[in-house]
Design a protein around this motif. Sequence first.
Motif, PDB file in Angstrom:
ATOM      1  N   THR A   8       0.853  -1.176   0.000  1.00  0.00           N
ATOM      2  CA  THR A   8       0.000   0.000   0.000  1.00  0.00           C
ATOM      3  C   THR A   8       0.896   1.236   0.000  1.00  0.00           C
ATOM      4  N   ALA A  20      -2.885   3.806   9.915  1.00  0.00           N
ATOM      5  CA  ALA A  20      -4.139   3.606   9.172  1.00  0.00           C
ATOM      6  C   ALA A  20      -3.919   2.715   7.943  1.00  0.00           C
ATOM      7  N   GLU A  24      -5.508  -1.031   7.386  1.00  0.00           N
ATOM      8  CA  GLU A  24      -6.377  -1.284   6.217  1.00  0.00           C
ATOM      9  C   GLU A  24      -5.848  -2.453   5.376  1.00  0.00           C
ATOM     10  N   GLU A  27      -6.296  -5.786   7.237  1.00  0.00           N
ATOM     11  CA  GLU A  27      -7.725  -6.113   7.300  1.00  0.00           C
ATOM     12  C   GLU A  27      -8.199  -6.699   5.960  1.00  0.00           C
ATOM     13  N   GLN A  28      -7.770  -6.074   4.895  1.00  0.00           N
ATOM     14  CA  GLN A  28      -8.183  -6.561   3.554  1.00  0.00           C
ATOM     15  C   GLN A  28      -7.570  -7.921   3.253  1.00  0.00           C
ATOM     16  N   ARG A 104      -4.329   1.360  -2.879  1.00  0.00           N
ATOM     17  CA  ARG A 104      -3.934   2.751  -3.142  1.00  0.00           C
ATOM     18  C   ARG A 104      -2.922   2.821  -4.302  1.00  0.00           C
TER      19      ARG A 104
END
Length: 335
Positions: A8, A20, A24, A27-28, A104
Amino acid sequence: MTVIRGATTIATDSAEEIRAAVAELLEQIESRNALKRDEVLSIVFSSTSDIHSFYPAKAAREAGFASCSLFSAQEPEIEGGLALCIRVMLFVEKNITPHHVYLRGARILRKDLAQKYNIAIDGPAGSGKSTIAKLLANDYHILYLDTGAMYRACALAAIRAGIDVEDEVQVCDLMRGLKLSVIYRDGVQHTMLGNEDVSSCLRSSEVTMAASTISRHASVRMKMVEKQREIAGKMSCVLDGRDIGTFVLPDADFKFFLTATPEVRAQRRYEELTAKGESVDFETLKNEIAARDKQDSTREVAPLKKAEDAILIDTSDMTIDQVLETIKRKMQEKI
Ligand code: DC
């Protein structure tokens, strides 16, 4: 054991952002691989050398990965590499087909895993569209759809049938029975009329001018646009043309409009044709390009026009590499 990878990016090097982004990403990865926390044996992070404020491993601990081993490394600086990027490898105690996760700005690292996306490149003849579109498609391992070749094939069919390309009624009739298709062999587009591969018959100046004229007719455009949307709807691709960003794919993920002065464009065509051993007159070529510009941009249906949200690039004084780099940078900024 299975290894799952991911990456990311963050916008600025701050602890908040790192926390953050790591939360993320993990979690994904967990949800897409249906992982339970206790199945994760260890997590290895590496971050680009512009990230200093916080250890991604610490962010993972804070995000609740309490029992697995965690490790963070820093990558050396790589010229042209992605900025502010965090990569991860999860070692997992079960045998599954891994779903790697790129979020991202890092989506660009693995276009094959990312969602389907389309790049629209419009502009007048000689602006560098097809050269750039081919290079982009090659770099991102996606399809290149040369929409001009489709209009050229329509023109060729009309010439062969002895049809006046100005005549709307005759052209409309021809379109009804036209068996035009686009196929790919080894990633290269072949434009077919029935079973015949006509790709090598589409570049003469007769076909070029006739393509510009025949493409004015709504019956031609509707048929071509339907095919273009069908192809672009199925897979990621770069499409080049005149109306991709405005009409064919108004919702394309990335839109560019390339232009260059008429002199530069005529010079490029001149060099391209003389390199192929064709004898051409520069002034004639310049006039042909001007005539096509006028015809393509003043027609009623889907004329050559920059989409409002397309990025304009004047390639007159740019090398191919510079144009390519600019486009890639703009795409990264947008993701
Ligand atoms: O890009 P090209 O030179 O191969 O295109 C040939 C002609 O086809 C061009 O003069 C106008 C037409 N064309 C079009 O109307 N719409 C497109 N998307 C692509 C090409």
